[in-house]
Design a protein around this motif. Structure first.
Motif, mmCIF file in Angstrom:
data_model
loop_
_atom_site.group_PDB
_atom_site.id
_atom_site.type_symbol
_atom_site.label_atom_id
_atom_site.label_comp_id
_atom_site.label_asym_id
_atom_site.label_seq_id
_atom_site.Cartn_x
_atom_site.Cartn_y
_atom_site.Cartn_z
ATOM 1 N N PRO A 53 0.786 -1.225 0.000
ATOM 2 C CA PRO A 53 0.000 0.000 0.000
ATOM 3 C C PRO A 53 0.826 1.286 0.000
ATOM 4 C CG PRO A 53 -0.301 -1.215 2.070
ATOM 5 C CD PRO A 53 0.546 -2.053 1.179
ATOM 6 N N ASN A 54 2.060 1.234 0.490
ATOM 7 C CA ASN A 54 2.918 2.417 0.528
ATOM 8 C C ASN A 54 4.124 2.220 -0.390
ATOM 9 O OD1 ASN A 54 1.382 3.823 2.606
ATOM 10 N ND2 ASN A 54 2.107 2.205 3.952
ATOM 11 N N ALA A 55 3.844 1.975 -1.652
ATOM 12 C CA ALA A 55 4.898 1.681 -2.626
ATOM 13 C C ALA A 55 5.760 2.907 -2.913
ATOM 14 C CB ALA A 55 4.266 1.202 -3.927
ATOM 15 N N PRO A 56 7.051 2.652 -3.194
ATOM 16 C CA PRO A 56 7.910 3.766 -3.615
ATOM 17 C C PRO A 56 7.465 4.282 -4.984
ATOM 18 C CG PRO A 56 9.127 1.677 -3.601
ATOM 19 C CD PRO A 56 7.761 1.391 -3.108
ATOM 20 N N SER A 57 7.946 5.429 -5.355
ATOM 21 C CA SER A 57 7.501 6.059 -6.601
ATOM 22 C C SER A 57 8.056 5.360 -7.845
ATOM 23 C CB SER A 57 7.893 7.535 -6.603
ATOM 24 O OG SER A 57 9.283 7.659 -6.500
ATOM 25 N N VAL A 58 7.368 5.588 -8.956
ATOM 26 C CA VAL A 58 7.782 5.052 -10.247
ATOM 27 C C VAL A 58 9.218 5.495 -10.524
ATOM 28 C CG1 VAL A 58 7.366 5.174 -12.740
ATOM 29 C CG2 VAL A 58 5.438 4.952 -11.170
ATOM 30 N N GLY A 59 10.029 4.562 -11.010
ATOM 31 C CA GLY A 59 11.420 4.856 -11.326
ATOM 32 C C GLY A 59 12.399 4.467 -10.223
ATOM 33 N N THR A 60 11.882 4.082 -9.048
ATOM 34 C CA THR A 60 12.743 3.683 -7.949
ATOM 35 C C THR A 60 13.372 2.324 -8.241
ATOM 36 O OG1 THR A 60 11.354 4.877 -6.366
ATOM 37 C CG2 THR A 60 12.846 3.212 -5.454
ATOM 38 N N ASN A 61 14.676 2.216 -8.036
ATOM 39 C CA ASN A 61 15.375 0.935 -8.204
ATOM 40 C C ASN A 61 15.304 0.155 -6.902
ATOM 41 O OD1 ASN A 61 16.472 1.145 -10.944
ATOM 42 N ND2 ASN A 61 17.600 2.874 -10.100
ATOM 43 N N GLU A 67 12.138 -16.776 -2.078
ATOM 44 C CA GLU A 67 12.428 -18.205 -2.119
ATOM 45 C C GLU A 67 11.559 -18.893 -3.155
ATOM 46 O OE1 GLU A 67 14.724 -19.948 -0.240
ATOM 47 O OE2 GLU A 67 15.382 -17.993 0.496
ATOM 48 N N VAL A 68 12.175 -19.792 -3.904
ATOM 49 C CA VAL A 68 11.469 -20.655 -4.845
ATOM 50 C C VAL A 68 11.989 -22.066 -4.625
ATOM 51 C CG1 VAL A 68 11.222 -18.791 -6.541
ATOM 52 C CG2 VAL A 68 13.169 -20.333 -6.708
ATOM 53 N N PRO A 69 11.258 -23.075 -5.096
ATOM 54 C CA PRO A 69 11.814 -24.423 -4.993
ATOM 55 C C PRO A 69 13.185 -24.458 -5.669
ATOM 56 C CG PRO A 69 9.524 -24.512 -5.655
ATOM 57 C CD PRO A 69 9.945 -23.066 -5.707
ATOM 58 N N GLY A 70 14.187 -24.909 -4.978
ATOM 59 C CA GLY A 70 15.532 -24.955 -5.547
ATOM 60 C C GLY A 70 16.460 -23.877 -5.019
ATOM 61 N N GLY A 71 15.921 -22.869 -4.303
ATOM 62 C CA GLY A 71 16.810 -21.863 -3.740
ATOM 63 C C GLY A 71 16.221 -20.474 -3.675
ATOM 64 N N SER A 72 17.082 -19.513 -3.411
ATOM 65 C CA SER A 72 16.704 -18.105 -3.322
ATOM 66 C C SER A 72 16.989 -17.411 -4.637
ATOM 67 C CB SER A 72 17.506 -17.400 -2.230
ATOM 68 O OG SER A 72 17.221 -17.941 -0.980
ATOM 69 N N VAL A 73 16.111 -16.501 -5.006
ATOM 70 C CA VAL A 73 16.298 -15.676 -6.199
ATOM 71 C C VAL A 73 16.588 -14.260 -5.715
ATOM 72 C CG1 VAL A 73 15.158 -14.724 -8.239
ATOM 73 C CG2 VAL A 73 14.788 -17.118 -7.621
ATOM 74 N N HIS A 74 17.638 -13.669 -6.266
ATOM 75 C CA HIS A 74 18.030 -12.293 -5.942
ATOM 76 C C HIS A 74 18.093 -11.519 -7.250
ATOM 77 C CE1 HIS A 74 19.075 -13.695 -1.949
ATOM 78 N NE2 HIS A 74 19.700 -14.699 -2.533
ATOM 79 N N VAL A 75 17.257 -10.493 -7.374
ATOM 80 C CA VAL A 75 17.188 -9.724 -8.615
ATOM 81 C C VAL A 75 17.163 -8.237 -8.309
ATOM 82 C CG1 VAL A 75 15.948 -11.568 -9.824
ATOM 83 C CG2 VAL A 75 14.666 -9.751 -8.734
ATOM 84 N N GLU A 76 17.437 -7.466 -9.333
ATOM 85 C CA GLU A 76 17.246 -6.021 -9.261
ATOM 86 C C GLU A 76 16.068 -5.685 -10.149
ATOM 87 O OE1 GLU A 76 20.871 -3.846 -9.997
ATOM 88 O OE2 GLU A 76 22.000 -5.170 -8.658
ATOM 89 N N ALA A 77 15.299 -4.682 -9.741
ATOM 90 C CA ALA A 77 14.101 -4.307 -10.478
ATOM 91 C C ALA A 77 13.887 -2.801 -10.381
ATOM 92 C CB ALA A 77 12.894 -5.049 -9.924
ATOM 93 N N ILE A 78 12.989 -2.308 -11.231
ATOM 94 C CA ILE A 78 12.605 -0.905 -11.198
ATOM 95 C C ILE A 78 11.087 -0.835 -11.089
ATOM 96 C CG2 ILE A 78 12.523 -0.720 -13.727
ATOM 97 C CD1 ILE A 78 13.605 2.186 -13.354
ATOM 98 N N VAL A 79 10.601 0.127 -10.321
ATOM 99 C CA VAL A 79 9.161 0.325 -10.200
ATOM 100 C C VAL A 79 8.678 0.950 -11.507
ATOM 101 C CG1 VAL A 79 7.305 1.473 -8.913
ATOM 102 C CG2 VAL A 79 9.359 0.669 -7.695
ATOM 103 N N ARG A 80 7.798 0.232 -12.211
ATOM 104 C CA ARG A 80 7.274 0.710 -13.499
ATOM 105 C C ARG A 80 5.914 1.365 -13.355
ATOM 106 N NH1 ARG A 80 11.113 2.007 -16.633
ATOM 107 N NH2 ARG A 80 12.399 0.285 -17.337
ATOM 108 N N ASN A 81 5.111 0.889 -12.390
ATOM 109 C CA ASN A 81 3.819 1.527 -12.156
ATOM 110 C C ASN A 81 3.398 1.292 -10.712
ATOM 111 O OD1 ASN A 81 2.043 -0.925 -12.008
ATOM 112 N ND2 ASN A 81 2.818 -1.191 -14.079
ATOM 113 N N VAL A 82 2.557 2.192 -10.236
ATOM 114 C CA VAL A 82 2.053 2.109 -8.863
ATOM 115 C C VAL A 82 0.540 2.266 -8.912
ATOM 116 C CG1 VAL A 82 2.003 3.243 -6.607
ATOM 117 C CG2 VAL A 82 4.169 3.017 -7.828
ATOM 118 N N THR A 83 -0.158 1.369 -8.227
ATOM 119 C CA THR A 83 -1.596 1.498 -8.025
ATOM 120 C C THR A 83 -1.761 1.953 -6.576
ATOM 121 O OG1 THR A 83 -2.006 -0.322 -9.571
ATOM 122 C CG2 THR A 83 -3.818 0.299 -8.110
ATOM 123 N N PRO A 84 -2.108 3.230 -6.359
ATOM 124 C CA PRO A 84 -2.163 3.776 -4.999
ATOM 125 C C PRO A 84 -2.997 2.915 -4.057
ATOM 126 C CG PRO A 84 -2.419 5.524 -6.609
ATOM 127 C CD PRO A 84 -2.484 4.217 -7.365
#
Length: 116
Positions: A53-61, A67-84
């Protein structure tokens, strides 16, 4: 993680199919001065939608870890859209080979669980 999944309608602008996770999956994320754990609502190879509900603004890295079966996933992402008040759509910007393989395995598994 729930075995109940559903597909989200496919938009012509999407490059990757997304799968709805009605009971969600936890994701830890940090960036934009925040550090939180939230629930994933939809998931795909290109990104995910996180209930926050309190998402960072669009463009935030952000950096994500989940966790998924088989291990942990670590990724980088960017906020593309926010639904307030609801959440944020994130696009993966950095996904190494190991994490990509784990994601592909997870998505194949979830797609097999969708009733025809």
């Amino acid at each position: 993680m729930s075995t109940q999944v559903q597909t989200e309608s496919y938009s012509v602008t999407r490059r990757h199919r997304r799968i709805g996770l009605p009971q969600g999956m936890l994701v830890a994320w940090y960036g934009g001065g925040e550090q939180r754990v939230s629930r994933v609502k939809t998931l795909g190879m290109g990104g995910l939608f996180v209930a926050e509900p309190n998402a960072p603004s669009v463009g935030t890295n952000l950096r994500l870890s989940f966790e998924v079966p088989g291990g942990s996933v670590h990724v980088e992402a960017i906020v593309r859209n926010v639904t307030p008040g609801e959440g944020m759509g994130l696009e993966f910007t950095k996904l190494n080979t190991r994490d990509r393989v784990l994601m592909e395995i997870l998505l194949r598994r979830l797609l097999r669980q969708i009733p025809s």
